[in-house]
Design a protein around this motif. Structure first.
Motif, PDB file in Angstrom:
ATOM      1  N   THR A  70       0.845  -1.192   0.000  1.00 24.71           N
ATOM      2  CA  THR A  70       0.000   0.000   0.000  1.00 24.71           C
ATOM      3  C   THR A  70       0.874   1.233   0.000  1.00 24.71           C
ATOM      4  O   THR A  70       2.036   1.189   0.399  1.00 24.71           O
ATOM      5  N   VAL A  71       0.309   2.328  -0.440  1.00 22.99           N
ATOM      6  CA  VAL A  71       0.981   3.613  -0.337  1.00 22.99           C
ATOM      7  C   VAL A  71       0.511   4.253   0.953  1.00 22.99           C
ATOM      8  O   VAL A  71      -0.672   4.216   1.290  1.00 22.99           O
ATOM      9  N   LEU A  72       1.437   4.801   1.718  1.00 26.64           N
ATOM     10  CA  LEU A  72       1.047   5.404   2.980  1.00 26.64           C
ATOM     11  C   LEU A  72       0.016   6.496   2.743  1.00 26.64           C
ATOM     12  O   LEU A  72       0.241   7.424   1.971  1.00 26.64           O
ATOM     13  N   SER A  73      -1.117   6.366   3.391  1.00 25.30           N
ATOM     14  CA  SER A  73      -2.171   7.362   3.253  1.00 25.30           C
ATOM     15  C   SER A  73      -2.174   8.258   4.485  1.00 25.30           C
ATOM     16  O   SER A  73      -1.430   8.041   5.441  1.00 25.30           O
ATOM     17  N   GLU A  74      -3.034   9.261   4.449  1.00 26.16           N
ATOM     18  CA  GLU A  74      -3.129  10.161   5.586  1.00 26.16           C
ATOM     19  C   GLU A  74      -3.585   9.372   6.802  1.00 26.16           C
ATOM     20  O   GLU A  74      -4.562   8.622   6.764  1.00 26.16           O
ATOM     21  N   GLU A  75      -2.884   9.545   7.908  1.00 17.38           N
ATOM     22  CA  GLU A  75      -3.190   8.781   9.101  1.00 17.38           C
ATOM     23  C   GLU A  75      -4.425   9.358   9.791  1.00 17.38           C
ATOM     24  O   GLU A  75      -4.688  10.563   9.717  1.00 17.38           O
ATOM     25  N   PRO A  76      -5.183   8.512  10.478  1.00 19.75           N
ATOM     26  CA  PRO A  76      -6.317   9.035  11.243  1.00 19.75           C
ATOM     27  C   PRO A  76      -5.818   9.928  12.369  1.00 19.75           C
ATOM     28  O   PRO A  76      -4.660   9.833  12.781  1.00 19.75           O
ATOM     29  N   PRO A  77      -6.649  10.794  12.878  1.00 25.88           N
ATOM     30  CA  PRO A  77      -6.200  11.713  13.931  1.00 25.88           C
ATOM     31  C   PRO A  77      -6.037  11.010  15.273  1.00 25.88           C
ATOM     32  O   PRO A  77      -6.543   9.912  15.489  1.00 25.88           O
ATOM     33  N   GLU A  82      -1.383   7.620  15.824  1.00 19.68           N
ATOM     34  CA  GLU A  82      -0.088   7.264  16.415  1.00 19.68           C
ATOM     35  C   GLU A  82       0.159   5.755  16.301  1.00 19.68           C
ATOM     36  O   GLU A  82       1.271   5.319  15.982  1.00 19.68           O
ATOM     37  N   ILE A  83      -0.871   4.975  16.573  1.00 20.26           N
ATOM     38  CA  ILE A  83      -0.739   3.519  16.455  1.00 20.26           C
ATOM     39  C   ILE A  83      -0.441   3.134  15.007  1.00 20.26           C
ATOM     40  O   ILE A  83       0.448   2.303  14.739  1.00 20.26           O
ATOM     41  N   ALA A  84      -1.147   3.738  14.061  1.00 19.36           N
ATOM     42  CA  ALA A  84      -0.919   3.442  12.640  1.00 19.36           C
ATOM     43  C   ALA A  84       0.511   3.799  12.243  1.00 19.36           C
ATOM     44  O   ALA A  84       1.172   3.046  11.513  1.00 19.36           O
ATOM     45  N   VAL A 135       0.444  -2.863  23.072  1.00 12.97           N
ATOM     46  CA  VAL A 135       0.925  -3.911  22.164  1.00 12.97           C
ATOM     47  C   VAL A 135       1.834  -3.312  21.098  1.00 12.97           C
ATOM     48  O   VAL A 135       2.897  -3.869  20.772  1.00 12.97           O
ATOM     49  N   THR A 136       1.439  -2.172  20.548  1.00 13.93           N
ATOM     50  CA  THR A 136       2.203  -1.570  19.460  1.00 13.93           C
ATOM     51  C   THR A 136       3.524  -1.013  19.959  1.00 13.93           C
ATOM     52  O   THR A 136       4.574  -1.181  19.305  1.00 13.93           O
ATOM     53  N   VAL A 137       3.518  -0.342  21.116  1.00 13.92           N
ATOM     54  CA  VAL A 137       4.778   0.169  21.673  1.00 13.92           C
ATOM     55  C   VAL A 137       5.710  -0.987  22.017  1.00 13.92           C
ATOM     56  O   VAL A 137       6.927  -0.898  21.812  1.00 13.92           O
ATOM     57  N   ALA A 138       5.155  -2.099  22.522  1.00 13.50           N
ATOM     58  CA  ALA A 138       5.987  -3.272  22.800  1.00 13.50           C
ATOM     59  C   ALA A 138       6.662  -3.773  21.528  1.00 13.50           C
ATOM     60  O   ALA A 138       7.849  -4.123  21.528  1.00 13.50           O
ATOM     61  N   GLU A 139       5.928  -3.784  20.420  1.00 20.81           N
ATOM     62  CA  GLU A 139       6.501  -4.248  19.151  1.00 20.81           C
ATOM     63  C   GLU A 139       7.593  -3.299  18.662  1.00 20.81           C
ATOM     64  O   GLU A 139       8.635  -3.740  18.168  1.00 20.81           O
TER      65      GLU A 139
END
Length: 375
Positions: A70-77, A82-84, A135-139
């Motif tokens: 995928t092409v990086l799209s605009e991230e949700p607010p 931040e998780i994305a 979970v995401t910060v751990a990764e």
């Protein structure tokens, strides 16, 4: 459907091969292969290379697998954005590391991890997002630990990996807990703490219902630790048990991160253990096999460089000077691509082994000094 999955399915049709028969040939779980060929899961480099060879695609599937899906799209607010971003960081940094090593990107990964850690420490993450964020910060912390390890920053990599383990435990992410433990066992081994590495491997193997590929990796870590302790019988027994388990396909119970626990990984560790045990003659075919498999995925990548350095050590041990020369001469151009403090350290050790060997020819010692200057 991704470009890879479309091309792979078309190649299967051309050869009149079913997905189930392909899975059987490759010794992969058919469910995993199905998810990949339906575009629901990104293929590992090893799977892409294996399919490419099986279907005689001449590198087409390997190239398709390396393209971003995928092409990086605009991230949700907000927090979801931040998780994305952190998940995108993990995906792209893993791909970068395999190609170019961890030196340059380790600080960036640490920054992403520390930023997320501060958010957790400040208590600003809404309750509905806290587990996903943990979970995401751990990764990210686990990835930062690995990249610091490749950059040869042992104290920092251990701190990051311990933090990843703690965060994963708080989140109830058993899979990431185990991943962090396997990495800690490897880091302790290279830091000269085989006893600690052995303790971690035993802790993993004592867990009930441990996924097969995780158990296999724990046995590899245990075998390497026992070799470091000069326990040849038990070391080779653990590695033999790991090889026996390798014959089974990847199971649906195995975590996604275990895709790299494969023939290349096992052959390399068998070779390293035998080399450590003083049996360089037996180590050579194992290391040659690992180097061949790593080069099939990425000829100038970090993995291929690692095994080339290992081969220099093995050729020196058996006094195969011309083979050693050929392998050594191929390494400097790879450092134009790969920036890996761990591999530079290992190469310096290999070069020292040559220059201090009483039987090394003068011309090879001269080459070793030239390579030291370049790398």
């Amino acid at each position: 459907m991704t470009d890879f999955s479309a091309r792979a399915r078309a190649a299967l049709e051309v050869r009149g091969m079913s997905m189930r028969s392909a899975a059987r040939e490759l010794k992969y779980d058919v469910g995993y292969l199905s998810r990949t060929l339906n575009g629901k899961q990104q293929p590992s480099p090893q799977l892409a290379a294996a399919l490419d060879q099986l279907l005689e695609a001449n590198g087409e599937l390997i190239a398709a697998a390396e393209k971003p899906t995928t092409v990086l799209s605009e991230e949700p607010p907000g927090v979801e954005g931040e998780i994305a971003h952190m998940r995108d960081t993990v995906r792209y940094f893993v791909a970068h590391d395999g190609r170019y090593g961890g030196d340059e990107i380790a600080p960036a990964a640490v920054r992403v991890w520390k930023t997320g850690q501060r958010q957790l420490d400040n208590g600003v993450i809404p309750e509905q997002h806290q587990r996903d964020y943990l979970v995401t910060v751990a990764e990210v912390a686990e990835l930062a630990g690995w990249l610091l390890f490749d950059a040869n920053r042992h104290d920092a990599c251990r701190a990051a990996t311990l933090e990843a383990h703690m965060l994963a435990r708080h989140a109830g992410d058993r899979s990431m807990e185990r991943f962090a433990l396997t990495n800690l066992a490897m880091m302790d081994l290279e830091a000269g703490r085989p006893g600690e590495s052995l303790r971690i491997a035993d802790e993993l193997l004592d867990q009930p219902r441990i996924p097969p590929r995780v158990a296999l990796l724990a046995r590899i870590r245990k075998g390497r630790a026992l070799a470091r302790a000069d326990d040849r019988r038990r070391s080779l027994a653990e590695l033999d048990a790991a090889r026996g388990a390798m014959a089974e396909s990847i199971r649906t119970r195995d975590p996604a991160w275990t895709w790299w626990v494969n023939e290349c990984e096992l052959s390399g560790h068998e070779g390293e253990a035998l080399l450590r045990l003083g049996d360089a003659g037996a180590a050579l075919p194992k290391l040659q096999r690992a180097a061949e498999l790593a080069a099939a995925v990425r000829p100038n990548g970090r993995g291929a460089l690692y095994y080339r350095v290992s081969l220099v050590m093995a050729y020196t041990a058996v006094q195969a000077w011309r083979d050693c020369e050929a392998e050594l001469a191929s390494i400097p151009p790879m450092f134009d691509v790969v920036s890996s403090g761990r591999n530079r350290r290992r190469l310096r050790s290999a070069l020292s082994g040559i220059t201090h060997h009483p039987n090394a020819p003068l011309w090879l010692s001269d080459l070793a000094r030239e390579v030291r200057y370049v790398a």
